[in-house]
Design an enzyme around this catalytic site. Structure first.
Site, PDB file in Angstrom:
ATOM      1  CG  HIS A   1      38.658  31.482  35.043  1.00  0.00           C
ATOM      2  ND1 HIS A   1      37.820  32.369  35.658  1.00  0.00           N
ATOM      3  CD2 HIS A   1      39.839  31.583  35.697  1.00  0.00           C
ATOM      4  CE1 HIS A   1      38.458  32.974  36.637  1.00  0.00           C
ATOM      5  NE2 HIS A   1      39.692  32.526  36.659  1.00  0.00           N
TER       6      HIS A   1
ATOM      7  CG  HIS B   1      34.828  35.764  30.351  1.00  0.00           C
ATOM      8  ND1 HIS B   1      34.004  34.652  30.239  1.00  0.00           N
ATOM      9  CD2 HIS B   1      35.356  35.703  31.587  1.00  0.00           C
ATOM     10  CE1 HIS B   1      34.038  33.968  31.353  1.00  0.00           C
ATOM     11  NE2 HIS B   1      34.855  34.579  32.191  1.00  0.00           N
ATOM     12  CB  VAL B   2      40.372  37.813  28.039  1.00  0.00           C
ATOM     13  CG1 VAL B   2      41.817  37.911  28.502  1.00  0.00           C
ATOM     14  CG2 VAL B   2      40.270  36.967  26.773  1.00  0.00           C
ATOM     15  CG  HIS B   3      39.417  36.445  33.965  1.00  0.00           C
ATOM     16  ND1 HIS B   3      38.489  36.701  34.941  1.00  0.00           N
ATOM     17  CD2 HIS B   3      38.949  35.373  33.278  1.00  0.00           C
ATOM     18  CE1 HIS B   3      37.507  35.826  34.859  1.00  0.00           C
ATOM     19  NE2 HIS B   3      37.764  35.006  33.844  1.00  0.00           N
TER      20      HIS B   3
END
Length: 134
Positions: free
Chosen positions: A65, A74-76
């Site tokens: 995001h 962070h990675v989704h």
């Protein structure tokens, strides 16, 4: 973990991978130096999800995001049918981020990044207040 494998709740799977490195708050802070860890996240995240939940990598969307909900990179990882947070003005595919940094290691230092803010967002309120002061 065996009870999670192919459990009906994985239809709404939503996982995060959090970078254990200081100084990387968002994709704006990424440089070519981060390529090894980004590639590792793109490889190992889906592998782990398949091992634990039984969801194959071709059923996943892997994205970041901008602006993020919290400022620690962070990675989704979501199922393709789950569109929450993946809209074009918010979600950026990790594979595209990697490709951009391969072409230009400082890509995100100078790139304009369009994003959407809700009327309730703190940043929107600060920007609106600043505009009203002028």
């Amino acid at each position: 973990r065996s009870e999670w494998y192919k459990h009906e709740s994985v239809a709404d799977l939503y996982c995060l991978a959090i970078l254990k490195a200081d100084g990387v708050a968002s994709m704006r802070d990424l440089t070519g130096d981060h390529l090894p860890v980004l590639r590792d996240m793109l490889k190992r995240g889906p592998q782990t999800i398949e091992e634990v939940y039984g969801v194959k990598s071709d059923q996943l969307r892997v994205f970041v995001h901008y602006q993020p909900q919290f400022y620690h990179f962070h990675v989704h990882f979501t199922r393709l049918q789950n569109d929450i947070g993946a809209q074009v003005e918010k979600g950026h595919l990790l594979a595209d981020i990697i490709q951009d940094l391969e072409k230009d290691p400082e890509h995100f230092k100078t790139r304009s990044i369009t994003y959407k803010l809700s009327l309730k967002d703190k940043l929107y309120k600060l920007m609106a207040a600043h505009k009203a002061d002028k």
